[in-house]
Design a protein around this motif. Structure first.
Motif, mmCIF file in Angstrom:
data_model
loop_
_atom_site.group_PDB
_atom_site.id
_atom_site.type_symbol
_atom_site.label_atom_id
_atom_site.label_comp_id
_atom_site.label_asym_id
_atom_site.label_seq_id
_atom_site.Cartn_x
_atom_site.Cartn_y
_atom_site.Cartn_z
ATOM 1 N N ASN A 3 0.854 -1.187 0.000
ATOM 2 C CA ASN A 3 0.000 0.000 0.000
ATOM 3 C C ASN A 3 0.890 1.237 0.000
ATOM 4 O O ASN A 3 1.665 1.445 0.939
ATOM 5 C CB ASN A 3 -0.918 0.002 1.229
ATOM 6 C CG ASN A 3 -1.992 1.074 1.159
ATOM 7 O OD1 ASN A 3 -1.829 2.083 0.482
ATOM 8 N ND2 ASN A 3 -3.071 0.864 1.900
ATOM 9 N N HIS A 42 1.236 3.378 3.127
ATOM 10 C CA HIS A 42 1.894 2.854 4.322
ATOM 11 C C HIS A 42 3.394 3.117 4.224
ATOM 12 O O HIS A 42 4.153 2.318 3.699
ATOM 13 C CB HIS A 42 1.618 1.355 4.469
ATOM 14 C CG HIS A 42 0.172 1.046 4.734
ATOM 15 N ND1 HIS A 42 -0.341 -0.243 4.659
ATOM 16 C CD2 HIS A 42 -0.861 1.842 5.077
ATOM 17 C CE1 HIS A 42 -1.621 -0.200 4.933
ATOM 18 N NE2 HIS A 42 -1.964 1.064 5.177
ATOM 19 N N HIS A 98 0.637 -2.101 9.231
ATOM 20 C CA HIS A 98 0.975 -2.026 7.798
ATOM 21 C C HIS A 98 1.222 -3.407 7.207
ATOM 22 O O HIS A 98 0.910 -3.646 6.029
ATOM 23 C CB HIS A 98 2.210 -1.152 7.600
ATOM 24 C CG HIS A 98 1.938 0.309 7.855
ATOM 25 N ND1 HIS A 98 2.955 1.253 7.915
ATOM 26 C CD2 HIS A 98 0.772 1.000 8.061
ATOM 27 C CE1 HIS A 98 2.435 2.441 8.156
ATOM 28 N NE2 HIS A 98 1.095 2.303 8.253
#
Length: 688
Positions: A626, A629, A654
């Protein structure tokens, strides 16, 4: 008759002065109801919402006041039962005969008569009159001439209310029956005259004297030890008011009824229940004689009503004596049967008002009869109602009674079902159909009864379905028990028979009883699970079972075995699925770990590194998928001990494997994320 130096007054029946009897400073006369001028008067009264029609003997009488010769003018007032009915000035041997009550219609004759029925609880004579019932008085006062002039004058009309039975009871203390005075026929009509007339005005002065006679019935005077003097005219002709026929003497049936009425009239609260019971027995004996000797439907219907009234009153006396319910029921049956006869026989001779009053009596006695047996056991109660309904001639009342019988049987069936006896319940449901069909047969056109019986039919059908469902389920349980006991070899034919019974139980209760349907579904689910090992079928039935149970919220079934079977089995199914998925994942994970051996080894080298170095390594070597993150390395350099823990918490979030999209990023990344999360978690726990 009473006389003094001021005046004399006489009570006359026809042209004959009624004999007087002095006793204990009082003067009595006989209020005889059978004289040469007596007749029968038809009386229809509304008594406590019921129309009562009777033919009572009455005797007209007059009151004559006579003054002595050379007496001065004086004011004379005549009172009957405490009401002034005449006032006039008399003197010098003058006399006046008062023939009756003066009102707008004219003069209505005085009548000796039995007291009337009380219309309601508030029906009573005016305050102060009670002690004067049964008296005729004349009061003398001084009178001084004022003037004679032309004047329209007043109306001179009186308002008179005949005393009723309750009023008389206060006088007699319930010890005897007395006569009262009432208005009779119009003997002279009044002609309205609004023109001025010559009138004499007098000034009324002080009271001079009062004379009073008490009129009582013959049997009362005889009980007082008085020997009665008969009227000189011996031939008695009794005429009848409001009838087409007349007779010289009452018929045999009418004689027995009138004699019975004397005993019936003695049934008052002043007597002990045992005495009242004896009076009613005697009255019933005479009323039965009246029935047997009746020659016309008019006489038969009147005698039947008398039997009904006496039987009905007998039930009240028997209740006071705490008699057997069966004995009280007998008299209720007698009352109902005879009120029914009176209604049927009186159709051609009696007025509609009379018939309506008898019909109301019939209805009330039926209702009380039903209430009387409410305390009996079921079998005795049904038997008593069957006897009662057998003598009801009016179809709509019979329909109501059959409907009540059907309800009682239905409620008993429901009660036995709640107690777990479904076989007895089914028996009662079948027993309901006869009174239901009888209700429908006799209630044609009675829409309120037809609507109620239709609702009851639906309730009976539903309860029958539920009871048959339990029967089917119990049968299935017994067969399933036999199947389960033979573990070596399963009789598959018997298994399918069990399934059929459970399915029948489900169908019978569908939309009729949710709980019973849920139980049957639970049983079927257990069979599929334990015997046939068809878990998908078991799961479907158990889930439907729980859905139905939850639909009955706020009721809970956590303590019920069938509900626990369903919930426990579904929980076991779920655990088995989870375990299978976990085992499958572990096998796949082992293969992935072999492919990630280098990365895992690299991570292990940093297991002993400081937290900041570990974080830099992980985010640099294996950055999160992501893009949001990320780790702020500048802040990481300046982080305190507490801040470092927050960095570790965020890192765990995360890399947590539950946030990994396996389809998008693959199994390798998910397994690697698991290992990274384990490493970060150990470091976070070490910093606490």
């Amino acid at each position: 008759m009473p006389a003094n130096g001021d005046f004399q007054f006489d009570v006359l029946i026809g042209d004959e002065v009624v004999p007087e009897y002095a006793q204990e400073d009082k003067v009595y006369i006989e209020s005889c109801l059978f004289t040469p001028v007596s007749y029968e008067q038809r009386v229809t009264e509304l008594v406590i919402d019921e129309l009562e029609t009777q033919y009572w003997p009455v005797t007209p009488y007059t009151v004559k006041v006579t003054t002595p010769k050379a007496s001065p003018n004086r004011w004379y007032s005549v009172f009957v039962d405490g009401v002034r009915v005449k006032h006039t000035v008399l003197g010098d041997g003058q006399s006046v005969t008062v023939k009756g009550f003066e009102n707008q219609e004219g003069t209505k004759e005085f009548l000796f008569a039995l007291p009337r029925f009380a219309k309601d609880e508030d029906d009573k004579v005016e305050t102060g009159r009670t002690g004067k019932i049964g008296t005729i008085s004349v009061e003398c006062e001084t009178a001084k001439y004022i003037r004679t002039a032309m004047s329209k004058g007043g109306s001179g009309h009186q308002t008179f209310s005949q005393a009723n039975k309750k009023d008389c009871k206060k006088v007699t203390a319930g010890k005897y029956t007395m006569a009262t005075t009432k208005e009779g026929r119009v003997v002279s009509s009044s002609v309205p005259n609004n023109k001025p007339q010559q009138m004499t005005f007098w000034e009324i002065g002080g009271h001079i004297s009062t004379q009073t006679v008490l009129y009582r019935m013959g049997h009362t005077l005889r009980d007082m030890g008085i020997t009665l003097i008969p009227l000189k005219q011996s031939k008695v002709k009794v005429t009848t008011e409001s009838r087409n026929e007349s007779s010289s003497t009452p018929s045999t049936s009418e004689h027995w009824r009138q004699t019975g009425n004397e005993y019936y009239g003695k049934v008052t609260g002043t007597f002990e229940p045992s005495e009242r019971r004896e009076h009613l027995k005697k009255a019933l004996e005479l009323y039965y004689k009246a029935q047997q000797s009746a020659s016309t439907n008019d006489e038969k219907s009147s005698a039947a009503k008398n039997v009904g009234m006496a039987s009905w009153k007998m039930t009240t006396v028997l209740k006071l004596q705490h008699s057997r319910v069966s004995l009280i029921s007998h008299y209720y049956k007698e009352a109902v049967e005879n009120f029914g006869k009176a209604y049927e026989l009186g159709g051609g001779d009696k007025s509609q008002l009379w018939l309506d009053s008898v019909l109301q009596l019939l209805y009330n006695s039926i209702q009380e009869g039903l209430q009387n047996v409410a305390s009996l056991g079921f079998t005795d109660r049904v038997s008593a109602i069957e006897e009662l309904v057998s003598v009801i001639p009016v179809e709509d009342l019979r329909a109501e009674c059959f409907l009540e019988l059907a309800k009682i049987i239905f409620r008993e069936g429901v009660t036995t079902f709640v107690k777990g006896n479904y076989k007895e319940c089914l028996h009662h449901m079948r027993e309901c159909y006869r009174p239901v069909e009888e209700t429908k047969r006799f209630s044609r056109g009675q829409y309120h009864i037809e609507e109620e019986v239709q609702g009851l039919e639906v309730d009976i059908f539903v309860q029958t379905c539920v009871a048959e469902s339990v029967q089917a389920r119990k049968t299935g349980d017994q067969l399933l028990k036999l199947v389960m006991e033979n573990e070596e070899e399963v009789n598959i034919d018997m298994v399918w028979e069990v399934i059929d019974w459970y399915k029948k139980a489900i169908i019978l209760t569908r939309e009729n009883d949710v709980e019973m349907e849920a139980i049957a579904l639970s049983r079927l689910g257990r069979l599929y699970d334990k015997v046939l090992k068809l878990k998908f079928r078991a799961k479907d039935n158990f889930m439907r079972c729980i859905q139905l149970a939850h639909s009955l919220h706020p009721r809970t079934f956590n303590g019920e075995g069938w509900f626990r079977d369903a919930t426990d089995t579904l929980e076991r199914f779920q655990q088995e699925v989870v375990q299978r998925d976990e085992e499958k994942w572990q096998r796949e994970r082992e293969g992935v770990l072999k492919e990630l051996s280098a990365e895992i080894a690299n991570l292990s080298k940093h297991d002993d590194s400081t937290a900041d170095k570990l974080l830099r390594f992980v985010y640099s070597k294996f950055p999160p998928k992501n893009p949001k993150h990320k780790l702020n390395f500048d802040k990481l350099d300046k982080a305190s001990y507490c801040d470092m823990k927050k960095f570790l918490q965020k890192a765990v979030i995360h890399y947590h494997p539950d946030r990994v999209d396996e389809e998008k990023h693959g199994k390798k990344w998910k397994v690697l994320s698991e290992e990274i999360t384990k490493l970060l978690t150990r470091r976070y726990e070490a910093t606490k």
